[in-house]
Motif scaffolding. Structure first.
Motif, mmCIF file in Angstrom:
data_model
loop_
_atom_site.group_PDB
_atom_site.id
_atom_site.type_symbol
_atom_site.label_atom_id
_atom_site.label_comp_id
_atom_site.label_asym_id
_atom_site.label_seq_id
_atom_site.Cartn_x
_atom_site.Cartn_y
_atom_site.Cartn_z
ATOM 1 N N LEU A 217 -5.162 6.250 22.109
ATOM 2 C CA LEU A 217 -3.895 6.388 21.387
ATOM 3 C C LEU A 217 -3.666 5.212 20.448
ATOM 4 C CD1 LEU A 217 -1.433 7.680 24.155
ATOM 5 C CD2 LEU A 217 -2.329 8.962 22.208
ATOM 6 N N GLY A 218 -3.955 4.000 20.925
ATOM 7 C CA GLY A 218 -3.763 2.815 20.095
ATOM 8 C C GLY A 218 -4.686 2.794 18.897
ATOM 9 N N MET A 219 -5.926 3.204 19.100
ATOM 10 C CA MET A 219 -6.873 3.260 17.990
ATOM 11 C C MET A 219 -6.400 4.240 16.921
ATOM 12 S SD MET A 219 -10.963 4.123 18.194
ATOM 13 C CE MET A 219 -11.027 3.207 19.741
ATOM 14 N N GLY A 220 -6.001 5.432 17.359
ATOM 15 C CA GLY A 220 -5.507 6.423 16.406
ATOM 16 C C GLY A 220 -4.237 5.981 15.710
ATOM 17 N N ASN A 221 -3.329 5.364 16.469
ATOM 18 C CA ASN A 221 -2.066 4.905 15.889
ATOM 19 C C ASN A 221 -2.276 3.799 14.866
ATOM 20 O OD1 ASN A 221 0.251 2.619 16.270
ATOM 21 N ND2 ASN A 221 1.144 4.670 16.292
ATOM 22 N N ALA A 222 -3.123 2.832 15.192
ATOM 23 C CA ALA A 222 -3.336 1.696 14.296
ATOM 24 C C ALA A 222 -3.945 2.136 12.965
ATOM 25 C CB ALA A 222 -4.234 0.660 14.983
ATOM 26 N N PHE A 223 -4.967 2.970 13.023
ATOM 27 C CA PHE A 223 -5.617 3.401 11.787
ATOM 28 C C PHE A 223 -4.751 4.390 11.009
ATOM 29 C CE2 PHE A 223 -9.400 1.783 14.009
ATOM 30 C CZ PHE A 223 -9.942 1.015 12.999
ATOM 31 N N THR A 224 -3.982 5.222 11.712
ATOM 32 C CA THR A 224 -3.068 6.135 11.026
ATOM 33 C C THR A 224 -1.980 5.360 10.300
ATOM 34 O OG1 THR A 224 -3.456 7.912 12.616
ATOM 35 C CG2 THR A 224 -1.422 8.018 11.348
ATOM 36 N N THR A 225 -1.379 4.391 10.995
ATOM 37 C CA THR A 225 -0.318 3.572 10.406
ATOM 38 C C THR A 225 -0.801 2.865 9.149
ATOM 39 O OG1 THR A 225 0.651 3.208 12.596
ATOM 40 C CG2 THR A 225 1.256 1.663 10.866
ATOM 41 N N PHE A 226 -2.027 2.414 9.163
ATOM 42 C CA PHE A 226 -2.572 1.607 8.068
ATOM 43 C C PHE A 226 -3.111 2.458 6.927
ATOM 44 C CE2 PHE A 226 -6.300 -1.396 6.930
ATOM 45 C CZ PHE A 226 -5.612 -1.885 5.829
ATOM 46 N N PHE A 227 -3.904 3.495 7.241
ATOM 47 C CA PHE A 227 -4.685 4.151 6.199
ATOM 48 C C PHE A 227 -3.991 5.341 5.524
ATOM 49 C CE2 PHE A 227 -8.450 2.207 8.395
ATOM 50 C CZ PHE A 227 -8.866 1.457 7.308
ATOM 51 N N ILE A 228 -3.118 6.055 6.220
ATOM 52 C CA ILE A 228 -2.514 7.238 5.613
ATOM 53 C C ILE A 228 -1.710 6.916 4.348
ATOM 54 C CG2 ILE A 228 -0.776 9.048 5.954
ATOM 55 C CD1 ILE A 228 -3.475 9.733 7.087
ATOM 56 N N PRO A 229 -0.837 5.903 4.346
ATOM 57 C CA PRO A 229 -0.144 5.570 3.087
ATOM 58 C C PRO A 229 -1.096 5.194 1.958
ATOM 59 C CG PRO A 229 0.954 4.537 4.942
ATOM 60 C CD PRO A 229 -0.345 5.086 5.463
ATOM 61 N N ILE A 230 -2.205 4.533 2.294
ATOM 62 C CA ILE A 230 -3.196 4.180 1.283
ATOM 63 C C ILE A 230 -3.844 5.436 0.729
ATOM 64 C CG2 ILE A 230 -5.449 3.065 0.940
ATOM 65 C CD1 ILE A 230 -4.546 0.924 2.937
ATOM 66 N N GLY A 231 -4.109 6.410 1.589
ATOM 67 C CA GLY A 231 -4.708 7.654 1.134
ATOM 68 C C GLY A 231 -3.810 8.438 0.198
ATOM 69 N N PHE A 232 -2.499 8.342 0.363
ATOM 70 C CA PHE A 232 -1.573 9.095 -0.486
ATOM 71 C C PHE A 232 -1.218 8.353 -1.773
ATOM 72 C CE2 PHE A 232 -0.971 11.890 3.061
ATOM 73 C CZ PHE A 232 -0.528 13.074 2.499
ATOM 74 N N HIS A 233 -1.112 7.036 -1.694
ATOM 75 C CA HIS A 233 -0.595 6.272 -2.836
ATOM 76 C C HIS A 233 -1.634 5.375 -3.489
ATOM 77 C CE1 HIS A 233 3.269 7.713 -1.472
ATOM 78 N NE2 HIS A 233 3.076 7.151 -0.305
ATOM 79 N N GLY A 234 -2.848 5.359 -2.965
ATOM 80 C CA GLY A 234 -3.901 4.545 -3.548
ATOM 81 C C GLY A 234 -3.943 3.159 -2.939
ATOM 82 N N SER A 235 -5.072 2.510 -3.059
ATOM 83 C CA SER A 235 -5.256 1.192 -2.453
ATOM 84 C C SER A 235 -4.350 0.142 -3.073
ATOM 85 C CB SER A 235 -6.723 0.753 -2.582
ATOM 86 O OG SER A 235 -7.143 0.800 -3.937
ATOM 87 N N ASP A 236 -3.980 0.327 -4.328
ATOM 88 C CA ASP A 236 -3.048 -0.602 -4.977
ATOM 89 C C ASP A 236 -1.622 -0.065 -4.987
ATOM 90 O OD1 ASP A 236 -4.986 -2.537 -5.597
ATOM 91 O OD2 ASP A 236 -5.595 -1.440 -7.395
ATOM 92 N N GLY A 237 -1.473 1.239 -5.125
ATOM 93 C CA GLY A 237 -0.131 1.823 -5.203
ATOM 94 C C GLY A 237 0.654 1.708 -3.913
ATOM 95 N N ALA A 238 -0.011 1.745 -2.765
ATOM 96 C CA ALA A 238 0.694 1.674 -1.477
ATOM 97 C C ALA A 238 1.427 0.359 -1.306
ATOM 98 C CB ALA A 238 -0.302 1.876 -0.336
ATOM 99 N N GLN A 239 0.949 -0.695 -1.972
ATOM 100 C CA GLN A 239 1.562 -2.003 -1.874
ATOM 101 C C GLN A 239 2.960 -2.038 -2.494
ATOM 102 O OE1 GLN A 239 0.978 -4.840 -0.497
ATOM 103 N NE2 GLN A 239 2.432 -6.128 -1.607
ATOM 104 N N GLU A 240 3.255 -1.128 -3.407
ATOM 105 C CA GLU A 240 4.500 -1.171 -4.167
ATOM 106 C C GLU A 240 5.717 -0.688 -3.377
ATOM 107 O OE1 GLU A 240 4.532 -2.539 -7.151
ATOM 108 O OE2 GLU A 240 2.362 -2.864 -6.926
ATOM 109 N N TYR A 241 5.520 -0.094 -2.224
ATOM 110 C CA TYR A 241 6.633 0.509 -1.490
ATOM 111 C C TYR A 241 7.072 -0.391 -0.333
ATOM 112 C CZ TYR A 241 5.177 4.650 -4.059
ATOM 113 O OH TYR A 241 4.843 5.522 -5.059
ATOM 114 N N LEU A 242 8.395 -0.496 -0.150
ATOM 115 C CA LEU A 242 8.929 -1.309 0.935
ATOM 116 C C LEU A 242 8.697 -0.650 2.285
ATOM 117 C CD1 LEU A 242 12.302 -2.391 -0.717
ATOM 118 C CD2 LEU A 242 10.312 -3.844 -0.280
ATOM 119 N N TYR A 243 8.818 0.676 2.321
ATOM 120 C CA TYR A 243 8.590 1.438 3.549
ATOM 121 C C TYR A 243 7.535 2.500 3.253
ATOM 122 C CZ TYR A 243 12.907 -0.795 5.076
ATOM 123 O OH TYR A 243 13.870 -1.721 5.412
#
Length: 356
Positions: A217-243
């Motif tokens: 569960l922790g492995m799935g949660n950690a990678f989901t929390t980190f990578f999903i926003p990057i997948g939707f907004h790009g490796s640079d674009g995800a940085q622009e959002y507060l949440y």
């Protein structure tokens, strides 16, 4: 498996998705976040194992119960100092989620009114017996978890997700982990620390299956929390959002649902999850305060303590803006990691001396 233990850890994993952890990990995505997440998994499991297996040697007793016959000034200082960690954890979640509600749901509604609504529910919950708090947590997780997992599934299966952006960030796997990113990643495993009080409802010893489930569960949660926003907004674009995860939820659509925009469902589900997260932390803090006194506290003194909780919460709402809150939360995560490691070491050493 002991479901109550899993509830405490799983609650902490879920609340990670929406508050500060994704922002911190994405901020240091090129500076060691990937390795930080990878190293956080064995470290988090090790802390879980040593602390949980040690405290369950004292069945149905929390730290205040184990030390109820000791009334030294050192004991009082110890309990009051560690309760600050739990109180601040709940405070950050409370202030952060109220900021989300004010920003994404109703910007015209005063934050203090939102705070008053939340505090009225939280104060009702944290005064209940520990066992009843756990029952309420079970109901909340049972109602909300399947729907939240469905939203995460929709995110993974969405055609808009860009796996190349995720792979680009993944190429930085060999960067030495940044301390802030590592501290943020380990926080998803920290729910076990609530056993400091909630061990009262744990019956018997924890079996190996509990830690195996937590590892996956922790492995799935950690990678989901980190990578999903990057997948939707790009490796640079995800940085622009507060949440990042709230914005990611707004990128999802349920075409055949009565409510098409996922963001409203996402925030609605997390309202009860965040409420229970704050209530769990503050219940632990309140019980630690109670345990630091010789005599049982009167109702008047308990409400005085709750008044202090409310006053600090009001100050947090008035003082912290989103940027300042993120900076404070980042440094708090580092302090929390150090305090957590010390708690595990000191308690395991103390328990070993007591059982010898």
């Amino acid at each position: 498996m002991n479901r109550y233990y899993l509830y405490l850890v799983f609650l902490n994993m879920i609340i990670n998705v929406i508050i500060f952890v994704p922002k911190v990990l994405i901020q240091y995505r090129y500076e060691g976040s990937v390795m930080g997440v990878i190293l956080a998994i064995p470290v988090g499991i090790a802390l879980n194992y040593f602390y949980s297996t040690t405290i369950t040697k004292f069945p149905q007793q929390g730290i205040p119960d184990l030390q109820k016959n000791k009334h030294s000034g050192l004991k009082r200082l110890y309990l009051l100092s560690i309760q600050l960690v739990w109180f601040s954890a709940g405070l950050l979640t409370l202030v952060g989620f109220i900021d989300i509600l004010a920003r994404f749901v109703n910007p015209e509604m005063p934050k203090l009114l939102l705070l008053a609504i939340y505090l009225s529910a939280i104060f009702l919950i944290i005064q209940m017996p520990t066992e009843r708090v756990m029952y309420l947590l079970e109901i909340v997780l049972f109602c909300n978890t399947p729907l939240i997992l469905f939203i995460i599934f929709k995110a993974y299966s969405n055609d808009l997700i860009n796996w190349d952006s995720i792979l680009e960030v993944g190429t930085h796997i060999f960067k030495w982990p940044n301390l802030k990113a590592f501290a943020a990643a380990t926080y998803c495993f920290s729910g076990y620390a609530n056993l400091i009080v909630f061990n009262r409802v744990i019956k018997g010893k924890l079996k190996a299956w509990n830690f195996i489930v937590i590892a996956f569960l922790g492995m799935g949660n950690a990678f989901t929390t980190f990578f999903i926003p990057i997948g939707f907004h790009g490796s640079d674009g995800a940085q622009e959002y507060l949440y990042p995860w709230v914005t990611t939820a707004d990128s999802l659509r349920l075409v055949y649902s009565p409510i098409e925009r996922v963001i409203f469902l996402f925030i609605m589900f997390f309202m009860s999850i965040s409420l229970m997260s704050v209530a769990i932390h503050w219940h632990v803090a309140l019980e630690l305060i109670k345990g630091s006194f010789k005599k049982e506290l009167t109702k008047r003194k308990i409400w005085l303590i709750l008044g202090v909780f409310a006053g600090i919460s009001i100050a947090g709402i008035l003082y912290f803006n989103t940027i300042l809150l993120l900076k404070f939360a980042t440094f708090w995560l580092i302090i929390r990691l150090g305090s957590e490691v010390m708690l595990v070491i000191v308690f395991c050493f103390w328990a070993r001396r007591r059982t010898v």
